[in-house]
Write a protein that holds these residues in place. Structure first.
Motif, short mmCIF file in Angstrom:
data_model
loop_
_atom_site.label_atom_id
_atom_site.label_comp_id
_atom_site.label_asym_id
_atom_site.label_seq_id
_atom_site.Cartn_x
_atom_site.Cartn_y
_atom_site.Cartn_z
N GLU A 354 0.87 -1.10 -0.10
CA GLU A 354 -0.02 -0.34 0.13
C GLU A 354 0.83 1.45 0.01
N CYS A 355 1.81 1.15 0.62
CA CYS A 355 2.53 2.09 0.53
C CYS A 355 3.41 2.78 -1.03
N TYR A 356 3.47 1.62 -1.13
CA TYR A 356 3.97 1.53 -2.67
C TYR A 356 3.21 1.75 -3.66
N ARG A 357 2.47 2.23 -3.43
CA ARG A 357 1.47 2.42 -4.17
C ARG A 357 0.38 4.01 -3.94
N LEU A 358 0.56 4.30 -2.59
CA LEU A 358 0.37 5.56 -2.22
C LEU A 358 1.91 6.40 -3.29
N VAL A 359 2.77 6.67 -3.40
CA VAL A 359 3.36 7.63 -3.61
C VAL A 359 3.36 6.99 -5.48
N LYS A 360 2.80 5.56 -5.88
CA LYS A 360 2.68 6.05 -7.32
C LYS A 360 1.93 6.49 -7.93
N MET A 361 0.64 6.43 -6.81
CA MET A 361 -0.67 7.38 -7.08
C MET A 361 -0.70 8.68 -7.24
N THR A 362 0.91 9.62 -6.04
CA THR A 362 0.74 11.02 -5.65
C THR A 362 1.83 11.64 -6.91
N ASP A 363 2.40 12.62 -6.72
CA ASP A 363 2.87 13.55 -7.29
C ASP A 363 4.18 13.75 -6.30
N ARG A 364 5.59 12.81 -7.48
CA ARG A 364 6.28 12.71 -6.54
C ARG A 364 7.62 13.80 -5.89
N ALA A 449 7.84 16.51 2.69
CA ALA A 449 7.50 16.79 3.95
C ALA A 449 6.37 18.02 2.98
N ALA A 450 6.79 19.15 2.00
CA ALA A 450 6.03 19.91 1.50
C ALA A 450 4.82 19.30 0.59
N ALA A 451 5.65 18.53 0.39
CA ALA A 451 4.36 17.46 -0.42
C ALA A 451 3.47 16.65 -0.09
N ASN A 452 3.18 16.61 1.79
CA ASN A 452 2.11 16.07 2.10
C ASN A 452 2.06 14.65 2.84
N ILE A 453 4.04 14.53 3.00
CA ILE A 453 4.06 12.90 3.13
C ILE A 453 5.34 12.52 4.34
N PHE A 454 5.75 12.16 4.89
CA PHE A 454 6.32 11.66 6.27
C PHE A 454 7.35 10.38 5.27
N TYR A 474 14.18 6.54 -1.80
CA TYR A 474 12.99 5.03 -2.59
C TYR A 474 12.75 4.30 -1.70
N ASP A 475 13.04 4.08 -0.13
CA ASP A 475 12.54 3.38 0.62
C ASP A 475 11.20 3.14 1.09
N TYR A 476 10.29 2.75 0.68
CA TYR A 476 9.09 3.41 1.26
C TYR A 476 8.17 2.67 2.02
N ASP A 477 8.71 1.52 2.88
CA ASP A 477 7.81 1.17 4.20
C ASP A 477 7.05 1.30 5.00
N GLU A 478 8.29 2.67 4.89
CA GLU A 478 7.35 3.08 6.49
C GLU A 478 6.71 4.62 6.47
N ILE A 479 6.64 5.12 4.72
CA ILE A 479 5.74 6.10 3.91
C ILE A 479 4.20 6.74 4.29
N CYS A 480 3.98 8.11 5.42
CA CYS A 480 2.55 7.66 4.44
C CYS A 480 2.26 9.72 4.65
N TRP A 481 1.35 9.53 5.12
CA TRP A 481 0.65 10.89 4.85
C TRP A 481 1.41 11.69 6.04
N MET A 482 1.01 13.38 6.46
CA MET A 482 1.34 13.53 7.53
C MET A 482 0.50 13.65 8.39
N ASN A 483 -0.42 13.62 7.85
CA ASN A 483 -1.33 13.80 9.13
C ASN A 483 -1.54 12.20 9.97
#
Length: 571
Positions: A354-364, A449-454, A474-483
């Motif tokens: 799901e973290c990798y899908r999040l990055v795929k779907m967002t403005d990188r 962070a400015a793109a709303n991603i931690f 390039y490592d996304y296993d702990e990525i999430c939205w800032m909120n």
């Protein structure tokens, strides 16, 4: 009376064309979204355009099941369907994309367990002849007059419903910029200026992309446009360096919206401008990421046939979640989710996906590498080093199937190869390059962070350095939205056991601790803290979190600030 094979072929082509119309409808809407400064709608369109492929594919496969049971058909049956489909693609302007859609249908039916040229377009059905449709995708401009008149002609052809803030000033900037780039002899020798008809939209910017041709050289010719104060149009830059164009089309940025019925011709034109970019990268850059995956696989097979090196563990520190390997002669890495994670990683396999899908779907935002997902990816067993195979079976046996001749990876990600930042900092001796890398590391974290991603795990081993010296995460296993995180300040206390009694939830983050683990060496820690001290404060992250909560979309320029025109406040 059409045969059942003809009906099946027609139904698949109908599904493709329905999907392409949908794709084009979203893409063509980019112009209006840009003119009306609908930036949230722009972000939604990114996600929607990526999502529609799977929906169209599911609909098409469901239609086939209404006609027959695909699983009960023989190889000979599907071979005939393929032939019928190929005949229907004669003179089709998007035949290459249609072949990929056909492959996706077969892949869905057989769960990607059959990769067979008899029933699929593993190889393209024909060789595309670039230039055949060039007149349909390129505008040519008169170079016999002045630079100013040519620039005025360009802006008159590419029209927008939003007025320029100061068009005359923009024209003067363009004139001066080109004269600064080319000397008198070069200007006099210019015989052709060509610009692609589709405007390339991404984020808050629009790009007119073309080339300026002289007898001895050809240069990129890119006009970047922005919407000023959401009300007026403004020319922001003229870019004529190959490096700038390469970064604009970088693999860490969102896909362009560029409306065209002739994607192969557009890609061929771009390939001439950027010969170092692979064909599949350019298809992905204009949003055809599924076909990009097809072209990648063909390129990969060709490369395997021309080389004899072996797949081996990728350089760098072993990951806790992913097993990573590469083919030394090839420019990508292969990433497989491990069967089990250590206790320090409180995520599941599905959460990682799901973290990798999040990055795929967002403005990188130019700071997060694009990844491409494959299932049942096959490697020649003889090309896999024994140590690598043993390691993969040790850590990811649920994801690996080994036959007499192949190693089949049931699920993996492919990502552009970069120099791991930790290895770069261990071996680099040039103080300037080290300084620039640490500075760009801080900028990378700030822009994500400015793109709303931690980013989550910000150890420097999870960042790479491109050939242009740009730091990419390039490592996304702990990525999430800032909120999804709570940023807190460490308590101030003389009690050495204060931290032991501090109540901490899994969502809590203490930025003051970042300085201890982002980079290793003391001098590098000090440099990062000197250049970007705010990263180690809860205040910075809370403020970034608040901005993200407003939904305000940030603009991330892919070119240097020095390339931008200095605009006056004249109206």
């Amino acid at each position: 009376m059409p045969t059942i094979q003809e009906k099946i072929a027609y139904q698949i082509l109908f599904g493709f064309e329905k999907n392409y119309r949908w794709f084009c409808r979203i893409t063509s809407g980019a112009k209006q979204r840009f003119e009306q400064a609908q930036w949230k709608a722009t972000q939604f369109a990114i996600k929607e355009r990526i999502s529609i492929y799977e929906q169209s594919l599911s609909d098409t496969v469901a239609e086939l099941y209404n006609l027959l049971n695909p699983h009960k058909q023989s190889t000979a049956f599907w071979h005939e369907v393929k032939q019928q489909y190929a005949e229907q693609l004669n003179q089709h302007p998007q035949y290459e994309l249609a072949e990929t859609f056909y492959n996706s249908v077969i892949g869905r039916i057989y769960k990607h367990q059959k990769i067979d040229e008899d029933i699929m377009f593993v190889l393209p059905s024909r060789c595309y002849i670039a230039g055949r449709d060039k007149h349909k995708i390129v505008n040519s401009f008169d170079t016999s007059g002045t630079v100013g008149s040519m620039m005025a002609s360009i802006l008159s052809i590419y029209r927008f419903s939003i007025p320029y803030k100061n068009k005359q000033s923009d024209l003067e900037h363009l004139d001066a910029a080109l004269r600064q780039r080319l000397n008198r002899r070069q200007l006099a020798s210019v015989h052709t200026v060509e610009i692609l008809k589709p405007v390339f939209y991404r984020g808050k910017a629009a790009y007119l992309i073309g080339r300026i041709c002289m007898p001895d050289e050809t240069l990129p010719f890119v006009i970047a446009l922005l919407v000023k104060d959401d009300t007026h149009l403004q020319v922001d830059a003229l870019l004529t360096d190959n490096k700038d164009l390469s970064v604009i089309f970088g693999f860490a940025r969102a896909y362009f919206m560029a409306d065209t019925l002739y994607p192969a011709e557009v890609v061929a034109f771009l390939q001439e401008l950027m010969p170092n970019k692979k064909n599949f990268e350019l298809y992905m850059a204009i949003g055809h990421y599924k076909h990009g995956k097809t072209v990648f696989y063909r390129n990969f097979l060709k490369h395997l046939g021309e080389t004899d090196d072996k797949f081996t563990v990728a350089p760098g520190i072993r990951g806790l979640v992913m097993a990573v390997f590469h083919l030394p002669s090839y420019g990508v890495v292969f990433k497989i989710i491990k069967d089990e994670f250590p206790e320090s990683k409180s995520v599941t396999r599905e959460q990682v996906k799901e973290c990798y899908r999040l990055v795929k779907m967002t403005d990188r935002v130019g700071r997060m590498a694009d990844t491409h997902e494959y299932v049942n990816f096959r490697l020649p067993k003889e090309r896999v080093e024994d140590d690598l195979l043993k390691e993969l079976l040790d850590v990811a046996s649920k994801n690996i199937e080994v036959t007499d001749n192949e190693v089949i990876i049931k699920h993996l990600y492919i990502e552009r190869k970069m120099t791991p930042l930790n290895l770069f900092l261990q071996t680099e001796t040039d103080p300037t390059k080290i300084y620039n890398a640490i500075d760009d590391l801080g900028l990378c974290i700030k822009q994500i962070a400015a793109a709303n991603i931690f980013p989550g795990d910000m150890l420097h081993k999870n960042f790479g350095l491109t050939r242009h010296g740009r730091v990419i995460f390039y490592d996304y296993d702990e990525i999430c939205w800032m909120n999804q995180r709570t940023f807190r300040t460490l308590p101030k206390s003389d009690d050495p056991f204060a931290m032991d009694t501090l109540s901490v939830s899994p969502e809590d983050v203490f930025p003051e601790q970042f300085e201890h683990f982002i980079v290793g060496k003391r001098e590098l820690k000090d440099l990062l803290k000197k250049l970007h001290p705010e990263l180690m404060t809860a205040e910075f992250w809370i403020e970034a979190q608040k901005k993200g909560a407003t939904g305000e979309v940030q603009h991330f320029s892919p070119y240097a600030e020095s390339k931008r025109f200095h605009q006056s406040d004249e109206s």
